[in-house]
Design a protein around this motif. Structure first.
Motif, PDB file in Angstrom:
ATOM      1  N   ILE A 125      10.252   3.786   2.772  1.00 15.27           N
ATOM      2  CA  ILE A 125      11.140   4.874   2.337  1.00 15.27           C
ATOM      3  C   ILE A 125      11.672   5.628   3.549  1.00 15.27           C
ATOM      4  O   ILE A 125      12.863   5.947   3.616  1.00 15.27           O
ATOM      5  CB  ILE A 125      10.404   5.814   1.359  1.00 15.27           C
ATOM      6  CG1 ILE A 125      10.148   5.080   0.040  1.00 15.27           C
ATOM      7  CG2 ILE A 125      11.193   7.099   1.122  1.00 15.27           C
ATOM      8  CD1 ILE A 125       9.214   5.803  -0.909  1.00 15.27           C
ATOM      9  N   ARG A 126      10.815   5.898   4.522  1.00 19.59           N
ATOM     10  CA  ARG A 126      11.257   6.590   5.745  1.00 19.59           C
ATOM     11  C   ARG A 126      12.335   5.789   6.466  1.00 19.59           C
ATOM     12  O   ARG A 126      13.317   6.353   6.963  1.00 19.59           O
ATOM     13  CB  ARG A 126      10.076   6.817   6.688  1.00 19.59           C
ATOM     14  CG  ARG A 126       9.245   7.992   6.311  1.00 19.59           C
ATOM     15  CD  ARG A 126       8.220   8.324   7.405  1.00 19.59           C
ATOM     16  NE  ARG A 126       7.205   9.178   6.851  1.00 19.59           N
ATOM     17  CZ  ARG A 126       5.935   8.851   6.645  1.00 19.59           C
ATOM     18  NH1 ARG A 126       5.498   7.666   7.000  1.00 19.59           N
ATOM     19  NH2 ARG A 126       5.093   9.693   6.107  1.00 19.59           N
ATOM     20  N   ARG A 127      12.151   4.480   6.539  1.00 16.30           N
ATOM     21  CA  ARG A 127      13.152   3.632   7.204  1.00 16.30           C
ATOM     22  C   ARG A 127      14.486   3.685   6.471  1.00 16.30           C
ATOM     23  O   ARG A 127      15.550   3.764   7.101  1.00 16.30           O
ATOM     24  CB  ARG A 127      12.666   2.191   7.315  1.00 16.30           C
ATOM     25  CG  ARG A 127      11.728   1.991   8.500  1.00 16.30           C
ATOM     26  CD  ARG A 127      11.362   0.545   8.713  1.00 16.30           C
ATOM     27  NE  ARG A 127      10.046   0.358   8.102  1.00 16.30           N
ATOM     28  CZ  ARG A 127       9.728  -0.554   7.204  1.00 16.30           C
ATOM     29  NH1 ARG A 127      10.614  -1.425   6.799  1.00 16.30           N
ATOM     30  NH2 ARG A 127       8.522  -0.618   6.705  1.00 16.30           N
TER      31      ARG A 127
ATOM     32  N   THR B 196       0.843  -1.199   0.000  1.00 21.70           N
ATOM     33  CA  THR B 196       0.000   0.000   0.000  1.00 21.70           C
ATOM     34  C   THR B 196       0.882   1.254   0.000  1.00 21.70           C
ATOM     35  O   THR B 196       2.090   1.178   0.255  1.00 21.70           O
ATOM     36  CB  THR B 196      -0.915   0.034   1.237  1.00 21.70           C
ATOM     37  OG1 THR B 196      -0.084   0.178   2.397  1.00 21.70           O
ATOM     38  CG2 THR B 196      -1.766  -1.212   1.339  1.00 21.70           C
ATOM     39  N   ASP B 197       0.263   2.389  -0.265  1.00 22.62           N
ATOM     40  CA  ASP B 197       1.018   3.642  -0.244  1.00 22.62           C
ATOM     41  C   ASP B 197       1.613   3.900   1.139  1.00 22.62           C
ATOM     42  O   ASP B 197       2.748   4.364   1.252  1.00 22.62           O
ATOM     43  CB  ASP B 197       0.127   4.816  -0.650  1.00 22.62           C
ATOM     44  CG  ASP B 197      -0.119   4.872  -2.145  1.00 22.62           C
ATOM     45  OD1 ASP B 197       0.647   4.251  -2.908  1.00 22.62           O
ATOM     46  OD2 ASP B 197      -1.080   5.553  -2.553  1.00 22.62           O
ATOM     47  N   ALA B 198       0.857   3.612   2.171  1.00 23.05           N
ATOM     48  CA  ALA B 198       1.346   3.817   3.542  1.00 23.05           C
ATOM     49  C   ALA B 198       2.557   2.929   3.825  1.00 23.05           C
ATOM     50  O   ALA B 198       3.537   3.380   4.441  1.00 23.05           O
ATOM     51  CB  ALA B 198       0.238   3.539   4.548  1.00 23.05           C
ATOM     52  N   GLN B 199       2.518   1.693   3.377  1.00 23.04           N
ATOM     53  CA  GLN B 199       3.650   0.783   3.574  1.00 23.04           C
ATOM     54  C   GLN B 199       4.868   1.265   2.790  1.00 23.04           C
ATOM     55  O   GLN B 199       5.994   1.202   3.277  1.00 23.04           O
ATOM     56  CB  GLN B 199       3.272  -0.633   3.138  1.00 23.04           C
ATOM     57  CG  GLN B 199       2.275  -1.310   4.044  1.00 23.04           C
ATOM     58  CD  GLN B 199       1.768  -2.617   3.449  1.00 23.04           C
ATOM     59  OE1 GLN B 199       1.635  -2.741   2.228  1.00 23.04           O
ATOM     60  NE2 GLN B 199       1.492  -3.582   4.314  1.00 23.04           N
ATOM     61  N   ARG B 200       4.640   1.741   1.578  1.00 17.55           N
ATOM     62  CA  ARG B 200       5.724   2.246   0.742  1.00 17.55           C
ATOM     63  C   ARG B 200       6.368   3.465   1.400  1.00 17.55           C
ATOM     64  O   ARG B 200       7.598   3.568   1.479  1.00 17.55           O
ATOM     65  CB  ARG B 200       5.192   2.611  -0.644  1.00 17.55           C
ATOM     66  CG  ARG B 200       6.274   3.001  -1.629  1.00 17.55           C
ATOM     67  CD  ARG B 200       5.738   3.281  -3.029  1.00 17.55           C
ATOM     68  NE  ARG B 200       5.086   2.099  -3.582  1.00 17.55           N
ATOM     69  CZ  ARG B 200       3.774   2.002  -3.825  1.00 17.55           C
ATOM     70  NH1 ARG B 200       2.975   3.011  -3.590  1.00 17.55           N
ATOM     71  NH2 ARG B 200       3.261   0.895  -4.322  1.00 17.55           N
ATOM     72  N   ARG B 201       5.554   4.391   1.892  1.00 18.72           N
ATOM     73  CA  ARG B 201       6.090   5.578   2.558  1.00 18.72           C
ATOM     74  C   ARG B 201       6.893   5.198   3.807  1.00 18.72           C
ATOM     75  O   ARG B 201       7.965   5.752   4.066  1.00 18.72           O
ATOM     76  CB  ARG B 201       4.963   6.537   2.927  1.00 18.72           C
ATOM     77  CG  ARG B 201       4.442   7.344   1.743  1.00 18.72           C
ATOM     78  CD  ARG B 201       3.536   8.468   2.190  1.00 18.72           C
ATOM     79  NE  ARG B 201       2.339   8.028   2.890  1.00 18.72           N
ATOM     80  CZ  ARG B 201       1.200   7.696   2.299  1.00 18.72           C
ATOM     81  NH1 ARG B 201       1.092   7.747   0.992  1.00 18.72           N
ATOM     82  NH2 ARG B 201       0.166   7.306   3.018  1.00 18.72           N
ATOM     83  N   GLU B 202       6.389   4.240   4.567  1.00 20.55           N
ATOM     84  CA  GLU B 202       7.099   3.796   5.772  1.00 20.55           C
ATOM     85  C   GLU B 202       8.435   3.141   5.408  1.00 20.55           C
ATOM     86  O   GLU B 202       9.445   3.361   6.077  1.00 20.55           O
ATOM     87  CB  GLU B 202       6.233   2.834   6.582  1.00 20.55           C
ATOM     88  CG  GLU B 202       6.862   2.384   7.872  1.00 20.55           C
ATOM     89  CD  GLU B 202       7.232   3.519   8.809  1.00 20.55           C
ATOM     90  OE1 GLU B 202       8.242   3.365   9.536  1.00 20.55           O
ATOM     91  OE2 GLU B 202       6.534   4.545   8.830  1.00 20.55           O
TER      92      GLU B 202
END
Length: 60
Positions: A10-12, A2-8
């Motif tokens: 990338i943040r990591r 999901t977009d939320a998983q992708r953003r997380e």
């Protein structure tokens, strides 16, 4: 993913990269040079807001 998983994810990756490169000032500087943000002489590149050196005109 999901977009939320992708953003997380990338943040990591950004956090991991940052923590590795801010250990000390030499490591941070070397990282910025390797990434092309600073020149080997320590000047900020023009693309990132550095000042462009004026070329000398030849007398010919």
């Amino acid at each position: 993913m999901t977009d939320a998983q992708r953003r997380e994810a990338i943040r990591r990756l950004i956090d991991k990269h940052t923590s590795k490169n801010v250990v000390d000032s030499k490591t941070a500087r070397d990282s910025l040079i390797a990434e092309g943000i600073y020149t080997t002489s320590g000047q900020l590149r023009v693309e990132f807001g550095g000042i462009e050196k004026k070329k000398k005109k030849s007398a010919a």
